[in-house]
Enzyme design. Structure first.
Site, mmCIF file in Angstrom:
data_model
loop_
_atom_site.group_PDB
_atom_site.id
_atom_site.type_symbol
_atom_site.label_atom_id
_atom_site.label_comp_id
_atom_site.label_asym_id
_atom_site.label_seq_id
_atom_site.Cartn_x
_atom_site.Cartn_y
_atom_site.Cartn_z
ATOM 1 N NE ARG A 178 -25.002 32.757 11.593
ATOM 2 C CZ ARG A 178 -24.605 32.022 10.554
ATOM 3 N NH1 ARG A 178 -24.861 30.728 10.509
ATOM 4 N NH2 ARG A 178 -23.927 32.584 9.575
ATOM 5 C CG HIS A 184 -26.354 32.655 4.631
ATOM 6 N ND1 HIS A 184 -26.248 32.166 5.916
ATOM 7 C CD2 HIS A 184 -26.123 31.588 3.826
ATOM 8 C CE1 HIS A 184 -25.984 30.870 5.881
ATOM 9 N NE2 HIS A 184 -25.903 30.484 4.619
ATOM 10 C CD GLU A 217 -20.440 28.183 5.593
ATOM 11 O OE1 GLU A 217 -20.557 27.864 4.386
ATOM 12 O OE2 GLU A 217 -20.747 27.419 6.526
ATOM 13 C CG ASN A 221 -21.033 28.417 9.877
ATOM 14 O OD1 ASN A 221 -21.331 28.909 10.956
ATOM 15 N ND2 ASN A 221 -21.494 28.888 8.732
ATOM 16 C CE1 TYR A 266 -23.674 21.779 8.623
ATOM 17 C CE2 TYR A 266 -22.174 23.559 8.048
ATOM 18 C CZ TYR A 266 -23.446 23.113 8.376
ATOM 19 O OH TYR A 266 -24.484 24.001 8.455
ATOM 20 C CD GLU A 293 -24.421 27.589 8.627
ATOM 21 O OE1 GLU A 293 -24.108 26.587 7.943
ATOM 22 O OE2 GLU A 293 -24.617 28.706 8.143
HETATM 23 C C1 FCB Z 1 -23.330 25.878 5.010
HETATM 24 C C2 FCB Z 1 -24.231 27.027 4.650
HETATM 25 C C3 FCB Z 1 -25.666 26.810 4.971
HETATM 26 C C4 FCB Z 1 -26.110 25.383 4.683
HETATM 27 C C5 FCB Z 1 -25.157 24.394 5.291
HETATM 28 C C6 FCB Z 1 -25.539 22.961 5.064
HETATM 29 O O1 FCB Z 1 -22.181 25.919 4.234
HETATM 30 O O2 FCB Z 1 -23.803 28.203 5.320
HETATM 31 O O3 FCB Z 1 -26.425 27.758 4.269
HETATM 32 O O4 FCB Z 1 -26.272 25.214 3.342
HETATM 33 O O5 FCB Z 1 -23.866 24.602 4.805
#
Ligand code: FCB
Length: 469
Positions: free
Chosen positions: A85, A129, A174, A296, A298, A371
């Site tokens: 990607r 992006h 995002e 995405n 985290y 992500e």
């Molecule tokens: C996300 C972004 C990516 C990167 C990660 C850590 O929010 O999409 O570009 O910075 O975080």
């Protein structure tokens, strides 16, 4: 049997065809900002404005991927990735954000996708992006409705040029970040602190998504959201309300819009959304059917409505305001979990939670984790990087993907963030997310232990797949 084989046998075995990928984005890796007719983006301007990015870092050279893409694709092939990607830099295609396309810009992405296909790697193209052409920002940026129409024209041009090379196009990466970090907190480009314009920007980013989906026609198209698991700090009324607000603005505002063509009324109320921003027909456009949702993920937020906590989940590297428009009183408390070098709490259970939730609460939609990954302070020892923590993070989250699939979630792939160390926005080169280490002086690439491990997991999975030959 090696330990890694045992792991695959015991847990990390995925259905046939599951995509094992890695992700990057244009400004974070390409460099070559003044080459082949590329125009200026808001990130070029922002990084050159003193105080905006840690240590004054910028993406002029970045990972020099523009020149080294063949080497980088060879690394992906070595790892056994089945999908990659990446994003297209809008100012390479249209230097001022509208009008005639710059053929040399398009040619780069043709060369890149040719190379990927030659190695059997499926290109997943993201159109935006965060690198808006500066000329469009000068005309108002995302708070200006016209930007959404310019985006659809750009999407259409990229789609036309690359549709025979690219199977899956996705629109805006995002939108929450692009709107609220760009126009409310000011942590990201263009660095404005105008809460009402952040709201307009959020709607226009969604509109841009919908218009682009329509403009691109029949190809496989996806939308990308960044979702967080959200927990109230206690079950007090104030904390429950805080969780409703943050979940609303971060998750439901975008999921509801893209997947049901509506905004949640409570979030519109929290935002004090000016009804004139949403014009007749917009929501139908935004809810245009998509083929895949890119998620995405985290971390988890633990939030409180009581005064006195932190204004955001982790420290910002630069001076910035709250991105939580209309909910600025909400604070983020320590959930007691281990954190990454970004200060982000590690919680793979949150990934299971959000994936199963989307599957349960929304119309059926195939998903990928587009992500997921972690920054840690890597140490080079005798030519190796033993990044056990990153490996453990990816392993735990792949386990979460597996659990979600077993619970019935139509999850079709996983993209590690990131293929290689890169320019981490306001943190500059201060945070390393790569599976592949990059020496920022020499541009030398080195596979970290996490990359070798990931590669083994992919190999083990592929071994069990039927082949054509
Ligand atoms: C996300 C972004 C990516 C990167 C990660 C850590 O929010 O999409 O570009 O910075 O975080």
């Amino acid at each position: 049997m090696t330990t890694q084989e045992e792991q695959t046998r015991s847990g990390l075995r995925f259905p046939t065809g599951f995509a094992f990928g890695a992700a990057t984005s244009a400004y974070q890796i390409e460099g070559a900002v003044a080459e082949d007719g590329r125009g200026t983006s808001i990130w070029d301007t922002f990084t050159k404005t003193p105080g905006r990015v840690l240590n004054g870092h910028h993406g002029d050279v970045a990972m020099d991927h523009y020149h080294r893409f063949k080497e980088d694709v060879a690394i992906m092939a070595d790892l056994g990735l089945t999908a990659y990607r990446f994003s297209v830099s809008w100012p390479r295609i249209q230097p001022t954000g509208s009008g005639a396309v710059n053929q040399k810009g398009l040619d780069f992405y043709r060369r890149l996708t040719d190379e990927l296909l030659r190695h059997g790697i499926d290109p997943w193209l993201t159109l935006y992006h965060w690198d808006l052409p500066q000329a469009l920002e000068d005309q108002g940026g995302w708070p200006n409705r016209d930007t959404a129409y310019r985006f659809a024209e750009y999407a259409s041009a990229v789609h036309e040029a690359l549709k025979d090379h690219v199977h899956t196009f996705s629109t805006v990466n995002e939108p929450w970040c692009a709107a609220f970090l760009g126009y409310a907190s000011g942590e990201h480009a263009p660095g404005r602190r105008e809460p009402q314009n952040a709201i307009r920007g959020a709607h226009h980013l969604n509109l841009a998504h919908g218009l682009a989906v329509q403009a691109m026609g029949a190809r496989r198209v996806g939308g990308c959201v960044n979702l967080y698991a959200v927990t109230p700090a206690t079950d007090s009324e104030a904390d429950l309300d805080a969780a409703r607000r943050i979940d609303g603005l971060q998750n439901r505002f975008f999921l509801d819009a893209l997947l049901t063509g509506q905004y949640p009324q409570d979030v519109l109320d929290d935002l004090g959304m000016d009804p004139e921003v949403i014009q007749p027909g917009d929501m139908k456009t935004i809810g245009s059917p998509i083929d895949v949702l890119l998620v995405n993920y985290y971390s988890r937020f633990t939030v409180s409505g009581a005064p006195g906590g932190r204004a955001s989940a982790a420290a910002a590297p630069t001076d910035s305001a709250s991105p939580w428009v209309g909910s600025e009183h909400v604070s983020f408390v320590n959930g007691g979990r281990p954190v990454t070098a970004m200060g982000w709490e590690i919680d793979e259970g949150g990934l299971v939670e959000i994936l199963t939730r989307v599957a349960r609460d929304y119309p059926p939609i195939p998903m990928v984790v587009s992500e997921n990954g972690a920054a840690f302070d890597d140490v080079l020892v005798d030519g190796r990087i033993h990044d056990r923590e990153r490996q453990a993070y990816v392993e735990a989250h792949l386990g979460a993907c597996k659990e979600a699939i077993e619970a019935g979630v139509p999850l079709e792939g996983y993209f590690a963030w990131s293929l290689m160390d890169n320019f981490e926005w306001a943190w500059g080169y201060g945070k390393r997310f790569g599976l592949v280490h990059v020496d920022f002086e020499t541009q030398e690439r080195l596979l970290k232990d996490s990359a070798l491990w990931y590669s083994e997991i992919i190999r083990q999975n592929r071994r069990h797949e039927p082949t054509d030959s």
